[in-house]
Scaffold this motif. Structure first.
Motif, PDB file in Angstrom:
ATOM      1  N   PHE A 125       0.851  -1.188   0.000  1.00 49.25           N
ATOM      2  CA  PHE A 125       0.000   0.000   0.000  1.00 49.25           C
ATOM      3  C   PHE A 125       0.889   1.241   0.000  1.00 49.25           C
ATOM      4  O   PHE A 125       1.968   1.263   0.591  1.00 49.25           O
ATOM      5  N   GLN A 126       0.435   2.285  -0.721  1.00 50.84           N
ATOM      6  CA  GLN A 126       1.182   3.529  -0.855  1.00 50.84           C
ATOM      7  C   GLN A 126       0.207   4.700  -0.781  1.00 50.84           C
ATOM      8  O   GLN A 126      -1.023   4.492  -0.763  1.00 50.84           O
ATOM      9  N   TRP A 127       0.743   5.907  -0.751  1.00 52.09           N
ATOM     10  CA  TRP A 127      -0.121   7.071  -0.739  1.00 52.09           C
ATOM     11  C   TRP A 127       0.619   8.269  -1.345  1.00 52.09           C
ATOM     12  O   TRP A 127       1.842   8.293  -1.433  1.00 52.09           O
ATOM     13  N   ASP A 128      -0.179   9.257  -1.787  1.00 50.64           N
ATOM     14  CA  ASP A 128       0.374  10.538  -2.245  1.00 50.64           C
ATOM     15  C   ASP A 128      -0.529  11.632  -1.696  1.00 50.64           C
ATOM     16  O   ASP A 128      -1.308  11.397  -0.762  1.00 50.64           O
ATOM     17  N   ASP A 129      -0.476  12.810  -2.291  1.00 49.80           N
ATOM     18  CA  ASP A 129      -1.263  13.929  -1.758  1.00 49.80           C
ATOM     19  C   ASP A 129      -2.765  13.713  -1.897  1.00 49.80           C
ATOM     20  O   ASP A 129      -3.554  14.199  -1.075  1.00 49.80           O
ATOM     21  N   GLN A 130      -3.177  12.991  -2.954  1.00 51.27           N
ATOM     22  CA  GLN A 130      -4.609  12.840  -3.236  1.00 51.27           C
ATOM     23  C   GLN A 130      -5.186  11.480  -2.853  1.00 51.27           C
ATOM     24  O   GLN A 130      -6.344  11.384  -2.451  1.00 51.27           O
ATOM     25  N   TYR A 131      -4.397  10.409  -3.011  1.00 52.04           N
ATOM     26  CA  TYR A 131      -4.950   9.054  -2.892  1.00 52.04           C
ATOM     27  C   TYR A 131      -4.162   8.187  -1.908  1.00 52.04           C
ATOM     28  O   TYR A 131      -2.960   8.402  -1.679  1.00 52.04           O
ATOM     29  N   ILE A 132      -4.887   7.203  -1.406  1.00 50.06           N
ATOM     30  CA  ILE A 132      -4.270   6.064  -0.731  1.00 50.06           C
ATOM     31  C   ILE A 132      -4.478   4.869  -1.670  1.00 50.06           C
ATOM     32  O   ILE A 132      -5.593   4.640  -2.147  1.00 50.06           O
ATOM     33  N   TYR A 133      -3.413   4.098  -1.933  1.00 53.61           N
ATOM     34  CA  TYR A 133      -3.475   3.008  -2.894  1.00 53.61           C
ATOM     35  C   TYR A 133      -3.276   1.665  -2.179  1.00 53.61           C
ATOM     36  O   TYR A 133      -2.255   1.455  -1.525  1.00 53.61           O
ATOM     37  N   LEU A 134      -4.258   0.779  -2.324  1.00 59.65           N
ATOM     38  CA  LEU A 134      -4.105  -0.603  -1.847  1.00 59.65           C
ATOM     39  C   LEU A 134      -3.835  -1.473  -3.066  1.00 59.65           C
ATOM     40  O   LEU A 134      -4.700  -1.617  -3.935  1.00 59.65           O
ATOM     41  N   ILE A 135      -2.625  -2.012  -3.140  1.00 62.77           N
ATOM     42  CA  ILE A 135      -2.230  -2.828  -4.299  1.00 62.77           C
ATOM     43  C   ILE A 135      -2.525  -4.286  -3.950  1.00 62.77           C
ATOM     44  O   ILE A 135      -1.884  -4.883  -3.084  1.00 62.77           O
ATOM     45  N   MET A 136      -3.540  -4.841  -4.629  1.00 64.96           N
ATOM     46  CA  MET A 136      -4.101  -6.134  -4.256  1.00 64.96           C
ATOM     47  C   MET A 136      -3.830  -7.195  -5.331  1.00 64.96           C
ATOM     48  O   MET A 136      -3.567  -6.879  -6.487  1.00 64.96           O
ATOM     49  N   GLU A 137      -3.936  -8.420  -4.913  1.00 61.13           N
ATOM     50  CA  GLU A 137      -3.929  -9.562  -5.845  1.00 61.13           C
ATOM     51  C   GLU A 137      -5.068  -9.385  -6.848  1.00 61.13           C
ATOM     52  O   GLU A 137      -6.192  -9.037  -6.470  1.00 61.13           O
ATOM     53  N   TYR A 138      -4.799  -9.620  -8.130  1.00 54.86           N
ATOM     54  CA  TYR A 138      -5.824  -9.483  -9.166  1.00 54.86           C
ATOM     55  C   TYR A 138      -6.542 -10.805  -9.388  1.00 54.86           C
ATOM     56  O   TYR A 138      -5.909 -11.853  -9.543  1.00 54.86           O
TER      57      TYR A 138
END
Length: 490
Positions: A91-104
């Motif tokens: 999981f990562q984040w920037d100024d606008q979003y939080i990103y959950l990088i999941m199994e596809y």
């Protein structure tokens, strides 16, 4: 006349959809969206170009409750590692979003799958349910309740022969002994009655949700499908028991599980322990990486019994091993290894059939062509003569003769029935009969008839044992089911 240029309506330009960007990933298509998050399919720019699903949560859309839900989801997914739970890669984040990088999971969700198929056959449902149960068993060990189980949150890894995985842990909760929740959580159609009508509940709400999912898979609709929340509330708190749709053919164990999961009163609902051990769920024989080792251990014992002449026990063990070999074949992905297991299984089952033939009762045929031994030569004829003055004993002797004939003709069920009827009469008379030749003969011959009846009973019990490996046929049928163009999953 020319159309006036002023005052005409101006078509609104579509607002461009801004796709989030994350360093190191290329976003390809939107998979779905919820209240505060959108999920995209993406792949890594470098390395093996792994395909992932990225859940993008706009920070500005988060209120206190949704922030807590997101933090809960991240915290749980970081520590959960199970083949039937969607894996959090990073999981990562920037100024606008939080990103959950999941199994596809390329097969979409269970909701779309049910809609495309309308209903699922019981064998497919059972396979999916076993995988859901394994995931729930894992969560239960960590005292975690999902709180939002529904078909939309159950993903399929592929279109063909999929594995199911539970996802979306935003409403999940760590529960401890005696914990009770009061916040409204989950989706109304899959919510347990105690959430909707009392607002006070515990982890047993997940069992109700599983019951609704099972019902929907089999019958194409949820048991309390409603147009309004009020209508749903009235249906769900009705005193009438949940009914299985008329005319739908399901097994008794499946019916029992549905009705026990969908008990409105959580105190009457099946427990987690009972659910995990229920005969329809049958986790013991679920396809896993342990299936083959279990099968091999059982078959090794079968071979030992076989070598020691303990044929009944050997047959049973050979057949018991099949219940693990079939899921082992299903679990194995390598086609050459699958075929090698099938060859060995065929050898074991052929041996079981040979042993069944060895156990077949052997009885000399009755006299033919009118040849008949004298009374002095044949104790049966002597006893028949001694029983002439007693109608009940004469009838019993007639039954014995019929049983002997049926036995020699391999009509074993009828022979066993007649042996048992006759023996019940003889045993009664042995208690009452005065000492003498008739009593001696009844006692002596009854032992032989009992042995014969026991041989038949044993043979009948092993004859019915399953020795056919149906895995290839089952896999072919399932392939046709998943390949069906009605599937509609893109």
């Amino acid at each position: 006349m020319s159309r006036p240029t002023s005052g005409r309506p101006i078509s609104a330009k579509p607002v461009p959809v801004v796709v989030p960007k994350l360093s190191g990933y290329v976003f390809t298509e939107k998979l779905g969206s919820g209240t505060y998050a959108t999920v995209y399919k993406a792949y890594r720019k470098s390395g093996c170009r792994q395909v992932v699903a990225i859940k993008c949560v706009m920070k500005s859309s988060l209120n206190k409750a949704s922030t807590e839900n997101l933090l809960t989801e991240i915290e749980l997914l970081k520590k959960l590692n199970h083949e039937n739970i969607v894996r959090l890669e990073d999981f990562q984040w920037d100024d606008q979003y939080i990103y959950l990088i999941m199994e596809y999971c390329s097969g979409g969700d269970l909701s779309n799958f049910i809609r495309s198929k309308r209903t699922l056959p019981e064998n497919i449902l059972k396979r999916f349910l076993q995988q859901i149960a394994k995931a729930m068993q894992y969560l239960h060990e960590f005292n975690i309740a999902h709180m939002d189980l529904k078909p939309q949150n159950i993903l399929l890894t592929s279109h063909l022969n999929p594995t199911v995985k539970i996802g979306d842990f935003g409403f999940s909760k760590h529960l401890f002994q005696g914990d009770e929740l009061h916040t409204l959580r989950g989706s109304p159609l899959y919510m347990a009655p105690e959430i909707i009508c009392k607002g006070k509940y515990d982890s047993r709400v997940d069992l109700w949700s599983i019951g609704v999912i099972v019902y929907e898979c089999l019958f194409g609709r949820a048991p309390f499908a409603s147009r309004t929340f009020k209508e749903l509330e009235n249906k769900i708190w009705d005193s009438k028991p949940v009914e299985i749709p008329y005319g739908v053919n399901i097994s008794e164990s499946c019916r029992d599980l549905i009705l026990r999961l969908l008990k409105r009163n959580p105190e009457e609902r099946i427990t987690f322990e009972e659910f995990f051990t229920h005969p329809f769920v049958d986790l013991e024989h679920c396809a896993s990486n342990e299936s083959l080792s279990k099968a091999v251990n059982i078959v090794a014992n079968a071979v030992k019994k076989d070598q020691n002449g303990e044929y009944k026990e050997a047959i049973k063990l050979y057949c018991d091993s099949l219940e693990y070999f079939v899921p082992a074949i299903r679990f194995e992905k390598d086609e050459k290894k699958k075929e090698a297991i099938r060859v060995k299984v065929k050898d074991y089952m052929n041996r079981a059939e040979e042993l069944k033939k060895l156990m077949k009762p052997k009885r000399p045929p009755p006299p033919v062509n009118g040849v008949k031994r004298t009374i002095s030569e044949d104790p049966m004829e002597e006893l028949m003569e001694l029983c002439k003055d007693n109608e009940e004993l004469t009838a019993a002797m007639t039954l014995i003769k019929a049983a002997d004939t049926e036995n020699s003709q391999e009509n074993y069920e009828q022979a066993l029935k007649h042996y048992e009827l006759a023996l019940s009469t003889f045993i009664k008379y042995l208690k009452e009969e005065k000492p003498g030749r008739r009593k001696d003969l009844i006692g002596k011959l009854s032992h032989g008839w009992m042995d014969e009846a026991e041989k038949i009973k044993t043979f009948l019990s092993v004859r019915e044992m399953k020795t056919e490996d149906t895995s290839a046929t089952e896999e072919e049928n399932e392939k046709k089911f998943f390949d069906n163009e009605k599937c509609g999953i893109q």
